[in-house]
Design a protein around this motif. Sequence first.
Motif, PDB file in Angstrom:
ATOM      1  N   VAL A   1       0.871  -1.177   0.000  1.00  0.00           N
ATOM      2  CA  VAL A   1       0.000   0.000   0.000  1.00  0.00           C
ATOM      3  C   VAL A   1       0.908   1.227   0.000  1.00  0.00           C
ATOM      4  CG1 VAL A   1      -1.768   1.288   1.245  1.00  0.00           C
ATOM      5  CG2 VAL A   1      -1.829  -1.217   1.226  1.00  0.00           C
ATOM      6  N   ILE A   2       0.854   2.006  -1.069  1.00  0.00           N
ATOM      7  CA  ILE A   2       1.776   3.131  -1.205  1.00  0.00           C
ATOM      8  C   ILE A   2       1.019   4.430  -1.480  1.00  0.00           C
ATOM      9  CG2 ILE A   2       3.485   1.542  -2.175  1.00  0.00           C
ATOM     10  CD1 ILE A   2       3.155   3.014  -4.837  1.00  0.00           C
ATOM     11  N   THR A   3       1.694   5.529  -1.218  1.00  0.00           N
ATOM     12  CA  THR A   3       1.220   6.851  -1.619  1.00  0.00           C
ATOM     13  C   THR A   3       2.101   7.292  -2.781  1.00  0.00           C
ATOM     14  OG1 THR A   3       0.524   7.409   0.629  1.00  0.00           O
ATOM     15  CG2 THR A   3       0.859   9.239  -0.901  1.00  0.00           C
ATOM     16  N   PRO A   4       1.593   7.255  -4.011  1.00  0.00           N
ATOM     17  CA  PRO A   4       2.432   7.613  -5.164  1.00  0.00           C
ATOM     18  C   PRO A   4       2.984   9.026  -5.080  1.00  0.00           C
ATOM     19  CG  PRO A   4       0.437   6.503  -5.878  1.00  0.00           C
ATOM     20  CD  PRO A   4       0.255   6.805  -4.421  1.00  0.00           C
ATOM     21  N   GLU A   5       2.150   9.957  -4.622  1.00  0.00           N
ATOM     22  CA  GLU A   5       2.599  11.335  -4.456  1.00  0.00           C
ATOM     23  C   GLU A   5       1.892  11.937  -3.252  1.00  0.00           C
ATOM     24  OE1 GLU A   5       3.174  15.534  -6.929  1.00  0.00           O
ATOM     25  OE2 GLU A   5       2.209  13.811  -7.866  1.00  0.00           O
ATOM     26  N   MET A   6       2.673  12.460  -2.332  1.00  0.00           N
ATOM     27  CA  MET A   6       2.114  13.032  -1.105  1.00  0.00           C
ATOM     28  C   MET A   6       1.409  14.344  -1.411  1.00  0.00           C
ATOM     29  SD  MET A   6       3.084  11.194   1.727  1.00  0.00           S
ATOM     30  CE  MET A   6       4.021  11.826   3.091  1.00  0.00           C
ATOM     31  N   GLY A   7       0.302  14.566  -0.724  1.00  0.00           N
ATOM     32  CA  GLY A   7      -0.442  15.814  -0.874  1.00  0.00           C
ATOM     33  C   GLY A   7      -1.242  16.094   0.378  1.00  0.00           C
ATOM     34  N   SER A   8      -2.225  16.972   0.269  1.00  0.00           N
ATOM     35  CA  SER A   8      -3.014  17.356   1.431  1.00  0.00           C
ATOM     36  C   SER A   8      -4.090  16.336   1.778  1.00  0.00           C
ATOM     37  CB  SER A   8      -3.667  18.722   1.189  1.00  0.00           C
ATOM     38  OG  SER A   8      -4.497  18.679   0.032  1.00  0.00           O
ATOM     39  N   GLU A   9      -4.403  15.421   0.850  1.00  0.00           N
ATOM     40  CA  GLU A   9      -5.417  14.399   1.083  1.00  0.00           C
ATOM     41  C   GLU A   9      -4.795  12.999   0.992  1.00  0.00           C
ATOM     42  OE1 GLU A   9      -8.456  15.140   1.916  1.00  0.00           O
ATOM     43  OE2 GLU A   9      -8.252  17.320   1.611  1.00  0.00           O
ATOM     44  N   LEU A  10      -5.434  12.042   1.668  1.00  0.00           N
ATOM     45  CA  LEU A  10      -4.967  10.659   1.585  1.00  0.00           C
ATOM     46  C   LEU A  10      -5.038  10.169   0.145  1.00  0.00           C
ATOM     47  CD1 LEU A  10      -6.517   8.924   4.726  1.00  0.00           C
ATOM     48  CD2 LEU A  10      -4.107   9.387   4.296  1.00  0.00           C
ATOM     49  N   ASN A  11      -3.991   9.468  -0.271  1.00  0.00           N
ATOM     50  CA  ASN A  11      -3.893   9.016  -1.655  1.00  0.00           C
ATOM     51  C   ASN A  11      -3.226   7.642  -1.674  1.00  0.00           C
ATOM     52  OD1 ASN A  11      -3.835   9.011  -4.471  1.00  0.00           O
ATOM     53  ND2 ASN A  11      -1.831  10.031  -4.536  1.00  0.00           N
ATOM     54  N   LEU A  12      -3.882   6.669  -1.046  1.00  0.00           N
ATOM     55  CA  LEU A  12      -3.303   5.339  -0.873  1.00  0.00           C
ATOM     56  C   LEU A  12      -3.742   4.405  -1.989  1.00  0.00           C
ATOM     57  CD1 LEU A  12      -3.902   4.943   2.967  1.00  0.00           C
ATOM     58  CD2 LEU A  12      -1.759   5.535   1.848  1.00  0.00           C
ATOM     59  N   HIS A  13      -2.798   3.602  -2.482  1.00  0.00           N
ATOM     60  CA  HIS A  13      -3.090   2.667  -3.568  1.00  0.00           C
ATOM     61  C   HIS A  13      -2.448   1.319  -3.268  1.00  0.00           C
ATOM     62  CE1 HIS A  13      -4.578   5.775  -6.424  1.00  0.00           C
ATOM     63  NE2 HIS A  13      -3.779   6.553  -5.715  1.00  0.00           N
ATOM     64  N   LEU A  14      -3.183   0.243  -3.562  1.00  0.00           N
ATOM     65  CA  LEU A  14      -2.608  -1.105  -3.485  1.00  0.00           C
ATOM     66  C   LEU A  14      -1.891  -1.377  -4.799  1.00  0.00           C
ATOM     67  CD1 LEU A  14      -2.296  -3.811  -1.996  1.00  0.00           C
ATOM     68  CD2 LEU A  14      -4.452  -4.537  -3.052  1.00  0.00           C
ATOM     69  N   CYS A  15      -0.588  -1.596  -4.719  1.00  0.00           N
ATOM     70  CA  CYS A  15       0.236  -1.723  -5.928  1.00  0.00           C
ATOM     71  C   CYS A  15       1.127  -2.959  -5.845  1.00  0.00           C
ATOM     72  CB  CYS A  15       1.115  -0.480  -6.110  1.00  0.00           C
ATOM     73  SG  CYS A  15       0.218   1.070  -6.250  1.00  0.00           S
ATOM     74  N   THR A  16       1.645  -3.336  -6.996  1.00  0.00           N
ATOM     75  CA  THR A  16       2.681  -4.361  -7.079  1.00  0.00           C
ATOM     76  C   THR A  16       4.019  -3.653  -7.267  1.00  0.00           C
ATOM     77  OG1 THR A  16       1.171  -5.978  -8.048  1.00  0.00           O
ATOM     78  CG2 THR A  16       3.524  -6.355  -8.350  1.00  0.00           C
ATOM     79  N   ILE A  17       4.945  -3.900  -6.366  1.00  0.00           N
ATOM     80  CA  ILE A  17       6.253  -3.256  -6.419  1.00  0.00           C
ATOM     81  C   ILE A  17       7.336  -4.317  -6.269  1.00  0.00           C
ATOM     82  CG2 ILE A  17       5.335  -1.110  -5.453  1.00  0.00           C
ATOM     83  CD1 ILE A  17       6.714  -1.899  -2.803  1.00  0.00           C
ATOM     84  N   GLY A  18       8.566  -3.925  -6.505  1.00  0.00           N
ATOM     85  CA  GLY A  18       9.683  -4.846  -6.357  1.00  0.00           C
ATOM     86  C   GLY A  18      10.027  -5.099  -4.897  1.00  0.00           C
TER      87      GLY A  18
END
Length: 369
Positions: A74-91
């Motif tokens: 679960v990552i935040t691709p780009e931090m900002g003023s609102e929650l922006n969480l995404h379930l991703c596949t990463i290394g």
Amino acid sequence: MVTLHSESSKHQLPEAKTSLTLDKHIVTVKPLNKQQEAFQIAEDGVAACGDMVSRTPNMYELRGARLPPVQKAVITPEMGSELNLHLCTIGVRKAARGEATIRILYTGICRSDACFSVGPGEGYPRHNHIVGHEGIGHVVRSQEPTLLGRLVALRYLGASCESCTYCLRGLPTSCPHQLNLPKHVQGTFQQYVTVPLSCLVPIPDSFLQHAELDVAALPSALCSGSTAVRALKEVDVLPEEVVVVIGIAGAIGHLAGGIAKQIRGAKVIGTGLASKLDSLDFSHFTDVLLNAPPPQASTGSDTLTCFKAKLLETCSKLRGDKTIARAADVVIVAASTGAAFQNLEDYVCDGGRIVCVGYVIKTSHSIKI
């Protein structure tokens, strides 16, 4: 506190001389082979010893736990003023010298993780940020073979220098050289975490001998639990003292109440918003529950006056009406609203103690002393 479990926690590690087995919440840790046992060459051409497999010089992996190239996180691709969480596949980043890779079994979800996922705050990454600081898992890769298969914890305070003035005074959270998850090191909202060896908190073998131990409950001790313990130590709660916990329905609050009641032998009054108290059983954490005044109640209002009178009456009843009427001996504020920090001087008796461990975001309040 909410606990997530990794898919990897459903699988039993291979039966071997060094393994950790989860079976119906019973945890068993089998000891490593003696270090002096000779290495033998395994069929795949890598050096092996018992359950250790050396894949690169001076690096070891747990046999049967070969690290996958990718994982879920679960990552935040780009931090900002609102929650922006995404379930991703990463290394999966494999541990290098001085590090260990942990396969996460369970991770807690703390309210602070929401704060760490916006901004970014000072020192936090702006892109591809992974939060989580209440992780439990086992070591699958390390330069230290004795760590393989070991159950370890990962918490917010990963490491401190242990030599500065703050560390020597018992204040490692103020150390200017500290390492934090998920500030300096990516957090536990992923299946595999690679951290410096100094960030590992080994779970004692003696602790794991209890058959009734539920590993899924351990993350609660890493942030909320440790905060509750620190709060109680700061005010030195004694048996039979009356303790008021404001915010009893929260993670820190209910643990502070439970420890004060069941371990310290105190009489606990828990307060919280009615909407949070009605549906929960707090018998293990408090002796008496009181609905807190609504946040909009102003100083001097009838609502607040009635609450103070009820609190004073409850304190007298818990003491058995054998002493002079007085307010609580200790007040612990574990709530996250500004109203919870007001009028505290009315809740504590002369010579009493107040400790505040709750946190109100972007709000300034004054407390009358």
